[in-house]
Design a protein around this motif. Sequence first.
Motif, PDB file in Angstrom:
ATOM      1  N   VAL A 165      27.234 -72.496  55.665  1.00 42.75           N
ATOM      2  CA  VAL A 165      27.605 -72.729  56.889  1.00 42.75           C
ATOM      3  C   VAL A 165      27.962 -74.047  57.125  1.00 42.75           C
ATOM      4  N   LEU A 166      29.245 -74.411  57.313  1.00 44.19           N
ATOM      5  CA  LEU A 166      29.615 -75.889  57.328  1.00 44.19           C
ATOM      6  C   LEU A 166      30.635 -76.036  58.535  1.00 44.19           C
ATOM      7  N   GLY A 210      28.634 -73.571  68.273  1.00 51.48           N
ATOM      8  CA  GLY A 210      29.767 -74.256  69.165  1.00 51.48           C
ATOM      9  C   GLY A 210      29.154 -75.229  70.177  1.00 51.48           C
ATOM     10  N   SER A 211      29.934 -76.073  70.718  1.00 53.64           N
ATOM     11  CA  SER A 211      29.471 -76.988  71.568  1.00 53.64           C
ATOM     12  C   SER A 211      28.694 -76.450  72.957  1.00 53.64           C
ATOM     13  N   ARG A 212      28.487 -75.278  73.133  1.00 56.00           N
ATOM     14  CA  ARG A 212      27.903 -74.801  74.392  1.00 56.00           C
ATOM     15  C   ARG A 212      26.748 -74.064  74.011  1.00 56.00           C
ATOM     16  N   LEU A 230      32.872 -71.251  58.387  1.00 57.07           N
ATOM     17  CA  LEU A 230      33.026 -72.440  59.209  1.00 57.07           C
ATOM     18  C   LEU A 230      32.661 -72.411  60.605  1.00 57.07           C
ATOM     19  N   ALA A 231      31.887 -73.414  60.955  1.00 58.79           N
ATOM     20  CA  ALA A 231      30.994 -73.280  62.045  1.00 58.79           C
ATOM     21  C   ALA A 231      31.443 -74.564  63.190  1.00 58.79           C
ATOM     22  N   HIS A 232      30.491 -74.092  64.282  1.00 59.21           N
ATOM     23  CA  HIS A 232      30.741 -75.332  65.457  1.00 59.21           C
ATOM     24  C   HIS A 232      31.992 -75.980  65.703  1.00 59.21           C
ATOM     25  N   LEU A 233      33.025 -74.929  65.906  1.00 61.87           N
ATOM     26  CA  LEU A 233      34.213 -75.209  66.485  1.00 61.87           C
ATOM     27  C   LEU A 233      34.415 -75.650  67.770  1.00 61.87           C
TER      28      LEU A 233
END
Length: 265
Positions: free
Chosen positions: A162-163, A11-13, A217-220
């Motif tokens: 991993v998308l 994720g963004s953090r 599904l990643a980096h939400l």
Amino acid sequence: MSLQFCSIASGSRGNCYLVKAGEYVLLIDAGISGKKIEEGLNEAGISANQVNGVLVTHEHSDHVKGIKMVCKKSDKAYIYANNATWEQIADEKLEDRHRTFNSGEMFTIKDIEIMPFRIHHDAVEPVGYSISYQGRKLSIVTDTGHISDDIFEEIKDSNLIVLESNHEINVLKMCKYPYQIKMRILGDHGHLSNTAAADCLVRILKEPFDEKRRVLLAHLSRENNTPGMARLAVRNALEANGLLSAEKVSFEVITQDEQSPLYTV
């Protein structure tokens, strides 16, 4: 001996993924604190001093800020990055740990094949990675504004993908972000939306493949997405195209604050 994958954080953090190929331990990015990385490794049954390398995707802090601590905990951990990225994160104390590669050219670590493929993000020379070991392949593609044909060709035959599924477009458009940031995220060098991720998976699942695929599904985005929205976008797209088959694909969401299971690829 098997190829295994675990998301410690996505994720963004901060981002950090674990890949274990036999007894060899790699991290894809180290963008969280050293303490959290160590805790995540321990949860997966691995000690920090077992880490053999960190594969860096790009120089943004949510992908690199824990690298020094990883190298402090493991004196055998090397930092793999293309030269353009290394110039952005270089630390003279870690110079002897740096191992360079050329984006788009496969290299090996022991008997692990690694392909650093170009992605489309606002960084100097960002890459995703495909990792192959004993006939199994996983691909990690996040922090890209779109899926180009080159990316598609690289990931279409992976057992585990991993998308990125970063945001729901309408939610992002209505959020409180400044206009310039919204345009950056929505641009060709920003982040993949739920819709773009779903479209990519539809295209992949139309390709011939003998096995069931696993998709994570990643980096939400915490502000502009939810696991439920990401799942729904993919489910609806697969169902509309007759691809929602338990024999064909399984898909799950990996998040910022919860470590994933250790998947065998």
